[in-house]
Design an enzyme around this catalytic site. Sequence first.
Site, PDB file in Angstrom:
ATOM      1  N   THR A   1     -17.178  17.104  -3.050  1.00 54.88           N
ATOM      2  CA  THR A   1     -18.435  16.756  -2.380  1.00 54.88           C
ATOM      3  C   THR A   1     -19.123  17.973  -1.762  1.00 54.88           C
ATOM      4  O   THR A   1     -20.346  18.071  -1.766  1.00 54.88           O
ATOM      5  CB  THR A   1     -18.187  15.700  -1.288  1.00 54.88           C
ATOM      6  OG1 THR A   1     -17.223  16.205  -0.367  1.00 54.88           O
ATOM      7  CG2 THR A   1     -17.691  14.403  -1.902  1.00 54.88           C
TER       8      THR A   1
ATOM      9  N   GLY B   1       0.808  -1.211   0.000  1.00 54.97           N
ATOM     10  CA  GLY B   1       0.000   0.000   0.000  1.00 54.97           C
ATOM     11  C   GLY B   1       0.840   1.260   0.000  1.00 54.97           C
ATOM     12  O   GLY B   1       2.075   1.211   0.000  1.00 54.97           O
TER      13      GLY B   1
ATOM     14  N   ALA C   1       0.357  -1.926   8.712  1.00 55.24           N
ATOM     15  CA  ALA C   1      -0.270  -0.937   7.825  1.00 55.24           C
ATOM     16  C   ALA C   1      -1.414  -1.532   7.017  1.00 55.24           C
ATOM     17  O   ALA C   1      -2.087  -0.814   6.285  1.00 55.24           O
ATOM     18  CB  ALA C   1       0.780  -0.342   6.878  1.00 55.24           C
TER      19      ALA C   1
ATOM     20  N   LYS D   1      -9.700   9.522  11.144  1.00 53.78           N
ATOM     21  CA  LYS D   1     -11.103   9.138  11.013  1.00 53.78           C
ATOM     22  C   LYS D   1     -11.572   8.261  12.186  1.00 53.78           C
ATOM     23  O   LYS D   1     -12.765   7.989  12.316  1.00 53.78           O
ATOM     24  CB  LYS D   1     -11.323   8.422   9.685  1.00 53.78           C
ATOM     25  CG  LYS D   1     -11.127   9.339   8.475  1.00 53.78           C
ATOM     26  CD  LYS D   1     -11.226   8.585   7.172  1.00 53.78           C
ATOM     27  CE  LYS D   1     -11.095   9.547   5.997  1.00 53.78           C
ATOM     28  NZ  LYS D   1      -9.795  10.251   5.952  1.00 53.78           N
TER      29      LYS D   1
ATOM     30  N   GLU E   1     -19.147  10.462   5.367  1.00 45.70           N
ATOM     31  CA  GLU E   1     -18.146  11.507   5.188  1.00 45.70           C
ATOM     32  C   GLU E   1     -18.465  12.709   6.070  1.00 45.70           C
ATOM     33  O   GLU E   1     -19.603  13.155   6.147  1.00 45.70           O
ATOM     34  CB  GLU E   1     -18.093  11.922   3.722  1.00 45.70           C
ATOM     35  CG  GLU E   1     -16.921  12.794   3.357  1.00 45.70           C
ATOM     36  CD  GLU E   1     -16.792  12.973   1.850  1.00 45.70           C
ATOM     37  OE1 GLU E   1     -15.669  12.881   1.335  1.00 45.70           O
ATOM     38  OE2 GLU E   1     -17.825  13.199   1.194  1.00 45.70           O
TER      39      GLU E   1
ATOM     40  N   VAL F   1      -8.150  11.785  -3.021  1.00 48.31           N
ATOM     41  CA  VAL F   1      -8.782  12.687  -3.990  1.00 48.31           C
ATOM     42  C   VAL F   1      -7.802  13.192  -5.041  1.00 48.31           C
ATOM     43  O   VAL F   1      -8.213  13.517  -6.159  1.00 48.31           O
ATOM     44  CB  VAL F   1      -9.414  13.903  -3.271  1.00 48.31           C
ATOM     45  CG1 VAL F   1     -10.543  13.465  -2.375  1.00 48.31           C
ATOM     46  CG2 VAL F   1      -8.377  14.693  -2.497  1.00 48.31           C
TER      47      VAL F   1
ATOM     48  N   GLY G   1      -1.482  12.007  -2.477  1.00 47.62           N
ATOM     49  CA  GLY G   1      -1.263  11.076  -3.575  1.00 47.62           C
ATOM     50  C   GLY G   1      -1.400   9.622  -3.222  1.00 47.62           C
ATOM     51  O   GLY G   1      -1.040   8.756  -4.022  1.00 47.62           O
TER      52      GLY G   1
END
Length: 645
Positions: free
Chosen positions: A503, A291, A363, A410, A573, A486, A481
């Site tokens: 959004t 990742g 991770a 988050k 979101e 986004v 990135g």
Amino acid sequence: MLAKSNTRTALAMSHDAVAALLAWVFAYLLRFNFELPVHFLAELQHTVLWVVALQLAVFWRFGLYRGIWRYASLPDLRRIVLAVLLAAAIIPFVLWMLRSHLIVPRSVLILNPMLLILLMGGSRLFYRMWKETRGRAHLKLASEPVLVLGAGDAAVSLSKDLAKNPAWQLVGFLDDDANKQDCILNGVKVLGDLDSLEHWVEHFSIEQVIIAMPSSSHQQRQRAIKLCRAARVKALTVPSFDDLTSGKVGVSELRAIELDDLLGRDPVRLDKAGLQELLTDKTVMVTGAGGSIGSELCRQIAQFSPARLVLFEQSEFALYTLEQELEQTFPELKFVCIVGDVRDAARVAEVLQSYRPASVFHAAAYKHVPMMERNNAWQAIRNNVLGTWTVARAAQQHGVAKFVLISTDKAVNPTNVMGASKRLAELVCQALQSSATQADSLPHGNPLSNFPPQAGERANEKITSKLSTRFVMVRFGNVLGSTGSVIPKFRAQIAQGGPITVTHPDITRYFMSIPEAAQLVLQAGLMGQGGEIFVLDMGEPVKIVDLAKELIRLSGLTDDDIKIEFSGLRPGEKLYEELLADGEHTLPTPHPKLRIAQACQADAAWLERLLVWTAATAKPDVEVRLELTGWLPEYQPYSETDGTR
């Protein structure tokens, strides 16, 4: 080509033969003030031929004819000096060996090498200067004038490379250091400070400016970029300070200004001595190695020369891609590629048993918020929570010294399943840390009788006892990135001619570069003593709509060329992210970009109940969101019916 080389060598040898002849003759003339006695003239005639021949032989042996005069440099001058001095030492030795009746004055033996070095070195230097001046004069009209912002070591080094480049003509430096202004650096003047950029752009009709300030603060570089924008010139920049110091690239490898330059921050100061102790000559394992964060962790760890790097990844393609990169970039690195699922306890245990890592960086995670919110909620829980338990518990059992969990902002007051799953993963690690000093075990029998045997076996296992693994959690925001973020999406939309979809006009996010995030994870892993949640200094939040506008401008387009449309917030979101929950506070650390969150913790009893809950193989999304409110009181699920929280 061979004939040209032979001709060049012959001309160079002929030149040096004449130089040696003149040096020997003028050494005699200077010795006798240009009134050479007859008998010394005879001695000069008897010695000059074999002296010149001997010197040419020495010059050949020293490789003086392998170079090209137009590129003559200090190493070439050094070889000339050594060759001439050796020849000067051999000449009296030959005279002594031959028992010659000829008497060569000692002053001639001293004057000769001095004159010869002057003739040979001077002629080469003069030829190089003539070629470069002639070349610059020939290309001057065709070259594009360019200014360099900064007058430090990187700028001076860059000026030397630009002098050899026919495409550009460096007309001056600009630097805010008053002591450097009006100085001449490598033949080019420091014209003034950065604020005078617009004046000099107009004066020289400049279209491109190079920012050569790799060691300056981010604020200084950002100011330079804004000045270039105000002057309406295209800005290029030298590579980053880290890339230059690591030797990956040279200062002349220019690139266009990127989003990292606008949103990035000052370089991270790492405790390299401490990280060497943590990583060097140790086996290190990274889960989710393919990742964005996992692969960058592998690159950063590889620089510390671990004994072995274990790459654990579910995606075969991502693992293959990383394997090819590491083989090319770090040919001396010993690493092993393991395909596996973090929920597969047998596979995880097999890998830990085989390679016995000293540190594990976890991770591996499902992180795409909207995708995990719909149709995949339970998979997010099993992968992010159960997967963390599986790897963390196996790390305890196999004597791993440090276990570092990659978390997210988050997880703070989560409104989506992904964020909630990462908060649960944090609590799992904290519960394991707590259990390491206690002797708690799960009850047998009735409490688990209604659950699958597999869950009972896992839960009834002792979570205890003289286990020394230290669990460290690192919480940070978005990285520039990264896969699924986004920025790649916006770039693709710009490439297609737009529009860019955002959004909400007020939505904000924290951003940092992938290398900075990985470096701070390593630093937190080093500093953690067990049970801490490290919160990274994410700087100021960035409006996503402003991010989209910057990307449009960096693409050479305007807001009129690419439209921005607002699509509405997606399921789960939030308008803004938080690094701390309502009841959390932070403690400072010795590192300016790391703080420790004082968050509520879980115990072994809580962990027992959680493992029973995660044993289910499937649950509908609505049920998952409903049950998560029981596990996390701060969780406020997204309502698909009215779009509220």
